[in-house]
Write a protein that holds these residues in place. Structure first.
Motif, mmCIF file in Angstrom:
data_model
loop_
_atom_site.group_PDB
_atom_site.id
_atom_site.type_symbol
_atom_site.label_atom_id
_atom_site.label_comp_id
_atom_site.label_asym_id
_atom_site.label_seq_id
_atom_site.Cartn_x
_atom_site.Cartn_y
_atom_site.Cartn_z
ATOM 1 N N PHE A 64 0.838 -1.204 0.000
ATOM 2 C CA PHE A 64 0.000 0.000 0.000
ATOM 3 C C PHE A 64 0.870 1.250 0.000
ATOM 4 C CE2 PHE A 64 0.716 -1.207 4.364
ATOM 5 C CZ PHE A 64 0.841 -0.021 5.076
ATOM 6 N N PHE A 65 0.297 2.306 -0.556
ATOM 7 C CA PHE A 65 1.003 3.579 -0.607
ATOM 8 C C PHE A 65 1.099 4.193 0.781
ATOM 9 C CE2 PHE A 65 -0.201 3.338 -5.087
ATOM 10 C CZ PHE A 65 0.953 3.809 -5.707
ATOM 11 N N VAL A 66 2.296 4.629 1.138
ATOM 12 C CA VAL A 66 2.510 5.359 2.390
ATOM 13 C C VAL A 66 2.930 6.799 2.096
ATOM 14 C CG1 VAL A 66 3.024 3.358 3.835
ATOM 15 C CG2 VAL A 66 4.858 4.394 2.465
ATOM 16 N N ALA A 67 3.171 7.090 0.830
ATOM 17 C CA ALA A 67 3.452 8.437 0.314
ATOM 18 C C ALA A 67 3.112 8.365 -1.172
ATOM 19 C CB ALA A 67 4.918 8.813 0.549
ATOM 20 N N PRO A 68 2.967 9.517 -1.849
ATOM 21 C CA PRO A 68 2.498 9.494 -3.249
ATOM 22 C C PRO A 68 3.232 8.521 -4.165
ATOM 23 C CG PRO A 68 2.463 11.727 -2.430
ATOM 24 C CD PRO A 68 3.081 10.904 -1.339
ATOM 25 N N HIS A 69 4.557 8.382 -4.013
ATOM 26 C CA HIS A 69 5.310 7.485 -4.890
ATOM 27 C C HIS A 69 5.883 6.282 -4.143
ATOM 28 C CE1 HIS A 69 5.338 10.094 -8.479
ATOM 29 N NE2 HIS A 69 5.378 11.097 -7.610
ATOM 30 N N LEU A 70 5.559 6.142 -2.868
ATOM 31 C CA LEU A 70 6.197 5.124 -2.038
ATOM 32 C C LEU A 70 5.203 4.062 -1.589
ATOM 33 C CD1 LEU A 70 8.503 7.344 0.212
ATOM 34 C CD2 LEU A 70 8.993 6.341 -2.037
ATOM 35 N N VAL A 99 13.913 2.868 -1.195
ATOM 36 C CA VAL A 99 14.349 4.059 -0.463
ATOM 37 C C VAL A 99 14.596 3.784 1.020
ATOM 38 C CG1 VAL A 99 13.255 5.647 -2.083
ATOM 39 C CG2 VAL A 99 11.954 4.813 -0.113
ATOM 40 N N ALA A 100 14.117 2.632 1.511
ATOM 41 C CA ALA A 100 14.369 2.251 2.906
ATOM 42 C C ALA A 100 13.981 0.782 3.071
ATOM 43 C CB ALA A 100 13.572 3.117 3.874
ATOM 44 N N PHE A 101 14.636 0.100 4.000
ATOM 45 C CA PHE A 101 14.283 -1.296 4.255
ATOM 46 C C PHE A 101 14.843 -1.726 5.601
ATOM 47 C CE2 PHE A 101 18.426 -1.403 2.276
ATOM 48 C CZ PHE A 101 19.108 -2.451 2.883
ATOM 49 N N ILE A 133 3.435 -6.628 11.086
ATOM 50 C CA ILE A 133 4.477 -5.699 11.529
ATOM 51 C C ILE A 133 3.767 -4.426 11.996
ATOM 52 C CG2 ILE A 133 6.497 -4.368 10.816
ATOM 53 C CD1 ILE A 133 6.844 -6.473 8.554
ATOM 54 N N PRO A 134 4.026 -3.938 13.197
ATOM 55 C CA PRO A 134 3.316 -2.751 13.699
ATOM 56 C C PRO A 134 3.533 -1.531 12.809
ATOM 57 C CG PRO A 134 4.516 -3.859 15.466
ATOM 58 C CD PRO A 134 4.970 -4.477 14.191
ATOM 59 N N SER A 135 2.507 -0.715 12.704
ATOM 60 C CA SER A 135 2.599 0.485 11.858
ATOM 61 C C SER A 135 3.674 1.436 12.345
ATOM 62 C CB SER A 135 1.248 1.199 11.825
ATOM 63 O OG SER A 135 0.828 1.562 13.135
ATOM 64 N N ASN A 136 3.949 1.448 13.638
ATOM 65 C CA ASN A 136 4.991 2.351 14.130
ATOM 66 C C ASN A 136 6.370 1.955 13.615
ATOM 67 O OD1 ASN A 136 3.077 3.856 15.395
ATOM 68 N ND2 ASN A 136 3.561 3.190 17.477
ATOM 69 N N ALA A 137 6.548 0.675 13.276
ATOM 70 C CA ALA A 137 7.805 0.256 12.651
ATOM 71 C C ALA A 137 7.895 0.829 11.239
ATOM 72 C CB ALA A 137 7.886 -1.265 12.618
ATOM 73 N N LEU A 183 10.619 3.555 9.825
ATOM 74 C CA LEU A 183 11.383 3.322 8.601
ATOM 75 C C LEU A 183 11.224 4.486 7.627
ATOM 76 C CD1 LEU A 183 13.227 1.237 7.298
ATOM 77 C CD2 LEU A 183 11.212 0.204 6.244
ATOM 78 N N LEU A 184 10.027 5.046 7.578
ATOM 79 C CA LEU A 184 9.802 6.206 6.696
ATOM 80 C C LEU A 184 10.676 7.387 7.108
ATOM 81 C CD1 LEU A 184 5.925 6.108 6.175
ATOM 82 C CD2 LEU A 184 7.675 5.922 4.391
ATOM 83 N N ALA A 185 10.938 7.485 8.391
ATOM 84 C CA ALA A 185 11.792 8.581 8.872
ATOM 85 C C ALA A 185 13.235 8.406 8.423
ATOM 86 C CB ALA A 185 11.726 8.646 10.403
ATOM 87 N N GLU A 186 13.588 7.189 7.987
ATOM 88 C CA GLU A 186 14.954 6.910 7.552
ATOM 89 C C GLU A 186 15.093 6.917 6.031
ATOM 90 O OE1 GLU A 186 16.100 3.216 9.245
ATOM 91 O OE2 GLU A 186 15.730 3.847 11.320
#
Length: 546
Positions: free
Chosen positions: A55-61, A92-94, A208-212, A216-219
Motif C-alpha cells: 500500500f502507498f505510504v506516500a504518493p510514490h512510495l 528508499v528504505a528497508f 508488523i506494527p505500523s509504528n515500525a 522506517l519512513l523517517a529513515e
C-alpha cells in the motif's frame, strides 16, 4: 429482535465496505514474472503471478514485505485505481531483520494514513486488506477484506498477533482499524512451524506494527536501484527463505532445512528462519539441533514467544522437565495468551506427576484456544491427569475425591473422541472412558448400589467394544471388556478377552493378573497362580497372590 439484529449487521457490513473501499484505493498488487516452462519455439512463455499486496505510504512510495519482491525475474506494481502496471524502480528504505521495505514507483497513489500501533488494545477489531486477481491482462483488480481481532500486543516484539486466518495474498497488505488507518503490515498467516507439527493450521496471523513503518519512513534516504538492492546477500536470503516455506508447505522438510540454512548463511539475523528450521529439526526427531536453532532465534529476538515454548517442548522430550517448565513459563510471561505455552508446560508437569498443576495448564490452554491437534492432546492428557490423580487419591484412602476425579475425566475423554484425528485415537479414548466408568462402578458395587453399578458396567462394556471396533489391536480395550465381563460373572468369556490382550501385548502384567483372578474364580487355582507369578515377573508391584 431478529429484524433489529439484521439492521445492525447490515449497518456494520456497510461500514466495513466503506473502510475496505478506502483502503483498497491505496492498495496495490505486486506481480512477479516467472517462466512457466511452456515453450513457443525457442522462447519460454512467461506468466504474471500475483505475489502479494502492498500500500502507498506516500504518493510514490509503497510499503510491503521483502519476501514479496524477491526470487522473481521482475516486479510490477498495479494500483487498484489505475489500469496500468508500473515497474518498481528504486528502494528508499528497508529493514532486512523485520521483512519490511519501502519501494518507489514512477506514478502517484493515494497514501493510506498510518495509525499508532502502540494504542491497540487486545480484542480490538481490525481488517486485513488484500488485492485479488490483478493480473496484467485484467482490466481491474479486485479486493478482499478479512476481519480479525488483536490477540497479542507484545512489547519489544517484531509482530502483532491477530486472531484470524490470512492467505499468502495478504502478505505486505495493510491491516487497518475502524478509522481506516493502517496499524500494521500483514506477514500472512502463521507461517512458522509449530511445536506439534509443521503442518498445523492456527487461526492466527501476524503483522508488523505500523509504528515500525513510521520509523522506517523517517529513515528514507537516497534511492537505490531496485535490481541492485535485490542482489544484496541479506536480501537474497529472503529468496532462500521463500523456497524453504514452499518446501515446508509441501512437507519436504529436509529440502526446506537446506533452504533455511542457505538463508541464514546470507542473513544470520532472521529469527523466524532459525525458529522454523528448529521446528522442522524437532519434527524430524533431532531435538538437540532444534534447541540450538531456538537458542539462535532468541539471541536475535529475546521476546520470541514461540521459540521459548517450542524449546521448552524439546527440553521435555529430552527429559529436562524443569527446563521445559522454565521456558514455557518465560513464554507465558511475555505473552499470557500463548495457549501452546500452557499446553507444553502441562506436558512437562505430567512427566513430573504434577497432575493438579498440569490440569490447570490444560484448562488455560483450552480456554484460550488451541489447534485441532493440540486440542485433542489437551483433552486426552487432562483426562489422563484426572485419572492418575484419582488413582493417587484412591491409594491415599480418599475414595470420594477419587470418584470425583474419575467422573471429571469422562467428559474430557468424550471431547477427545469428538476431535480425535483418526479412529485408533478415538478408540483409545473410548476405552479410557470405559475404564473410568468401570472404576466408578466398582465403588458403587462395594457400597451396595447395584443398580448404579450395573448401569456403569454396561456403559463401560459398550465403550470397550466401541474401542475394539475402531482398533482391534488395542490390548487395553480387550482387558477393559474382560473386567466388565467378570463383573457379570462371565469368567470364561473374560478369559478369552484377556488371552487376546496378552497376545497383543505379551508384557501386559495387569492382564495376566486379572486373568489369574478370573481363573481363580472358576476354581483353576494352579493356572491362576501361574498368571499371578507371570504378572509379578513383569511388574513386581503386583503381589503373587491377590
Amino acid at each position: 429482535m431478529k429484524r433489529k439484529r439484521s439492521r445492525t449487521k447490515k449497518k456494520q457490513n456497510s461500514t466495513l465496505q466503506r473502510i475496505a473501499s478506502k483502503a483498497l484505493r491505496a492498495s496495490v498488487v505486486l506481480l512477479k514474472v516467472e517462466p512457466t516452462g511452456h515453450r513457443r519455439g525457442k522462447q519460454i512463455q512467461a506468466v504474471k503471478v500475483a505475489a502479494g499486496s502492498g500500500f502507498f505510504v506516500a504518493p510514490h512510495l509503497i510499503a510491503t514485505n521483502i519476501h514479496c519482491v524477491v526470487g522473481t525475474t521482475s516486479v510490477l506494481v498495479e494500483p487498484v485505481t489505475l489500469p496500468t502496471p508500473y515497474p518498481v524502480t528504486d528502494v528508499v528504505a528497508f529493514d532486512d531483520k523485520t521483512d519490511l521495505v519501502i519501494l518507489q514507483i514512477p506514478t502517484e497513489g493515494m497514501p493510506l494514513p498510518l495509525g499508532d500501533s502502540d494504542t491497540l488494545k487486545k480484542g480490538e477489531r481490525v481488517y486485513a486488506v488484500r488485492c485479488t486477481g490483478g493480473g496484467i491482462e485484467e482490466k481491474r483488480a479486485r479486493g478482499a477484506i478479512t476481519e480479525g481481532t488483536v490477540h497479542g500486543i507484545r512489547a519489544n516484539d517484531a509482530h502483532l498477533r491477530l486472531k484470524t486466518l490470512l492467505s499468502h495474498g495478504n502478505s505486505g497488505g495493510p491491516v487497518i482499524n475502524r478509522a481506516g488507518q493502517a496499524i500494521g503490515i500483514a506477514v500472512a498467516g502463521s507461517s512458522s512451524a509449530t511445536g506439534t507439527g509443521a503442518g498445523d493450521t492456527r487461526e492466527f496471523a501476524y503483522a508488523i506494527p505500523s509504528n515500525a513503518v513510521r520509523a522506517l519512513l523517517a529513515e528514507v534516504g537516497a534511492a537505490e536501484p531496485f535490481e541492485t538492492w535485490r542482489q544484496r546477500p541479506r536480501i537474497r536470503a529472503y529468496t532462500e527463505a521463500s523456497h524453504g516455506y514452499l518446501k515446508q508447505k509441501e512437507k519436504q522438510y529436509k529440502a526446506a532445512i537446506k533452504h533455511y540454512t542457505a538463508a541464514l548463511q546470507l542473513n544470520p539475523d532472521l529469527a523466524e528462519i532459525y525458529h522454523n528450521r528448529g521446528a522442522l529439526q524437532s519434527l524430524l526427531g533431532h531435538p538437540e539441533s532444534a534447541i540450538a536453532d531456538w537458542d539462535a532465534a532468541l539471541a536475535c529476538n529475546p521476546d520470541f514467544t514461540e521459540a521459548y515454548f517450542n524449546r521448552g517442548a524439546a527440553k521435555t522430550t529430552l527429559g529436562d522437565f524443569e527446563g521445559g517448565i522454565i521456558d514455557c513459563s518465560t513464554a507465558i510471561e511475555r505473552n499470557p495468551d500463548a495457549a501452546p505455552a500452557y499446553y507444553n508446560r502441562a506436558q512437562a508437569r505430567m512427566e513430573l506427576k504434577q497432575y493438579t498443576e498440569g490440569i490447570e495448564d490444560y484448562d488455560k490452554a483450552l480456554s484460550i484456544g488451541l489447534s485441532e491437534a493440540e486440542a485433542y492432546g489437551a483433552y486426552y492428557n487432562r483426562a489422563l491427569a484426572k485419572y492418575l490423580l484419582g488413582l493417587d487419591k484412591a491409594a491415599q484412602g480418599d475414595e470420594a475425591e477419587a470418584i470425583r476425579l474419575y467422573h471429571a475425566a469422562i467428559p474430557d475423554y468424550t471431547k477427545a473422541i469428538q476431535v480425535a484425528p483418526d479412529p485408533s485415537l478415538a478408540g483409545r479414548n473410548y476405552n479410557n472412558r470405559g475404564y473410568a466408568k468401570y472404576l466408578i462402578a466398582e465403588y458403587e458395587s462395594a457400597d451396595g448400589n447395584m443398580e448404579a453399578a450395573r448401569e456403569l458396567y454396561e456403559a463401560a462394556m459398550d465403550d470397550s467394544e466401541a474401542a475394539i471396533k475402531r482398533d482391534r489391536r488395542n490390548a487395553y480395550a480387550y482387558c477393559t471388556r474382560a473386567a466388565t465381563k467378570i463383573a457379570f460373572d462371565r469368567h470364561d468369556d473374560a478369559i478369552k478377552d484377556f488371552d487376546s490382550a496378552i497376545k497383543l501385548k505379551p508384557d501386559f502384567a495387569h492382564a495376566y493378573h486379572q486373568r489369574g483372578l478370573a481363573k481363580q474364580a472358576l476354581g483353576h487355582q494352579k493356572e491362576a497362580d501361574t498368571d499371578f507369578a507371570k504378572a509379578t515377573e513383569i511388574d513386581p508391584d503386583f503381589e503373587e497372590h491377590p
